[in-house]
Design an enzyme around this catalytic site. Sequence first.
Site, short mmCIF file in Angstrom:
data_model
loop_
_atom_site.label_atom_id
_atom_site.label_comp_id
_atom_site.label_asym_id
_atom_site.label_seq_id
_atom_site.Cartn_x
_atom_site.Cartn_y
_atom_site.Cartn_z
N ASP A 170 47.08 50.72 32.59
CA ASP A 170 46.22 49.27 32.75
C ASP A 170 47.74 47.62 31.33
O ASP A 170 47.83 47.73 30.46
CB ASP A 170 45.38 48.80 32.13
CG ASP A 170 44.82 47.24 31.40
OD1 ASP A 170 45.07 46.54 31.73
OD2 ASP A 170 43.43 47.32 31.06
N ASP B 72 48.86 42.00 37.86
CA ASP B 72 47.71 43.21 37.05
C ASP B 72 47.81 44.27 37.36
O ASP B 72 47.11 44.29 38.28
CB ASP B 72 46.53 42.45 36.65
CG ASP B 72 45.66 43.04 35.63
OD1 ASP B 72 45.29 43.92 34.82
OD2 ASP B 72 43.94 43.20 35.83
#
Length: 440
Positions: free
Chosen positions: A119, A317
């Site tokens: 992440d 992301d």
Amino acid sequence: MERTLSFSLSLSPLFLFLVFSLVQGQNPKCDTQEHGSTLQVFHVFSPCSPFRPSKALSWEESVLQLQAKDQARLQFLASLVAGRSVVPIASGRQIIQSPTYIVRAKIGTPPQTLLLAMDTSNDAAWIPCTACDGCTSTLFSPEKSTSFKNLNCGAPQCNQVPNPSCGSSSCSFNFTYGSSTIGANLVQDTVTLATDPIPGYTFGCVQKTTGPSTPPQGLLGLGRGPLSLLSQTQNLYQSTFSYCLPSFKSLNFSGSLRLGPVAQPIRIKYTPLLKNPRRSSLYYVNLVAIRVGRKVVDIPQEALAFNPVTGAGTIFDSGTVFSRLVAPAYVAVRDEFRRRVGGKANLTVTSLGGFDTCYTVPIVAPTITFMFSGMNVTLPQDNILIHSSAGSTTCLAMASAPDNVNSVLNVIANMQQQNHRVLFDVPNSRLGVARELCTK
Ligand SMILES: *[C@@H]1O[C@H](CO)[C@@H](O)[C@H](O)[C@H]1NC(C)=O
Ligand SMILES: *[C@@H]1O[C@H](CO)[C@@H](O)[C@H](O)[C@H]1NC(C)=O
Ligand SMILES: *[C@@H]1O[C@H](CO)[C@@H](O)[C@H](O)[C@H]1NC(C)=O
Ligand SMILES: *[C@@H]1O[C@H](CO)[C@@H](O)[C@H](O)[C@H]1NC(C)=O
């Protein structure tokens, strides 16, 4: 060694209750030895992932499921941008917000292997631990590790976690992730990534989770704030890493996460990384325009502008699947895309879930180019279109930012990053992108 893990978790409305099982050692690709500082990266639906659905999903089901997770992901990103937690969008529904790509890490002495979600928009590492209330996955057993220790309340790291508290003299903390609350103890143990042992790594040992958005696996935060992997391995990795995410069309392939400055690509285009002091973990870049085919589409400047106060701008992301652009930017791209595809043929546009530009006949699509400061990235069709396996439906795989959350953020998501090497070079404040087929 053969090990069977089974566990259950509840998923989106599509499946109420699924039982997953993983037999490690059956698929030789899943057991490949990792070398140096390079980890294999698997899609969460890969045959090597215990988090894949137990039955093959239809194309529509997969797309809708990924979209549902994206909704929770965007909610989480919006909460980071806004600096506050937000209420669930889909209250009452079970949505597991698991970031899409996972890596293997070994934790403790002797090492216990766990799968962690990658992440880039999170700093911390957290790992579900034995006796965790509400965790649904494989757990790390601290009591079996000789190198494990709890951090006490006086430890300086205890000041870097949100809402620290002091229970039985050791440091614990609560935080929100999407619409979930997670309680963890702050602990240290040796974490081994590929062949690199990192002694005394500080992470959250999850004791309790409430709410629907806790990823069942642990999390490897690749953000750049305090307590992140980058901050804790300054000497080893010098805040530099790159990844190549395999396409989810080829689930048997793995990609790679390469940590540290060694063996990074030399021929790669860069754009400056922008730093937002109030959202320190996010990797902002300056998206200046978007081209559809050869035409630069007309987007109001404020839809793309970086603004540290509101959090507006564009981030890369790894955990969102389909790129989201704020409405005026998305509409400009979509309208030009439709004009180019439909053209004289006047093709009928249909929708699927959150995608509003789908076709039920074969199409010829234009390329889409993200024009960043100093770097144009032209996406081939594989990064722009999703096709049903039967080939009957094709959709533009992007969407407008949801308008019920703080919609100031453009997110370059993992579908658009697949089969590219993305290099995060924090010391030189730059992000690089180069095409690469990540098929191991
Ligand atoms: C963390 O959450 C637990 C219950 O989930 C609560 O008892 C505790 O007071 C919370 N701690 C802090 C510091 O908010
Ligand atoms: C992926 O690998 C599995 C087992 O190794 C095999 O059964 C399956 O046919 C492969 N799928 C594709 C699309 O190659
Ligand atoms: C395109 O098709 C729609 C219905 O399919 C029709 O209403 C519209 O007039 C057509 N436009 C052109 C320019 O032919
Ligand atoms: C990106 O493409 C545009 C043309 O659309 C060009 O003018 C510009 O110089 C390119 N930028 C870079 C960094 O190559």
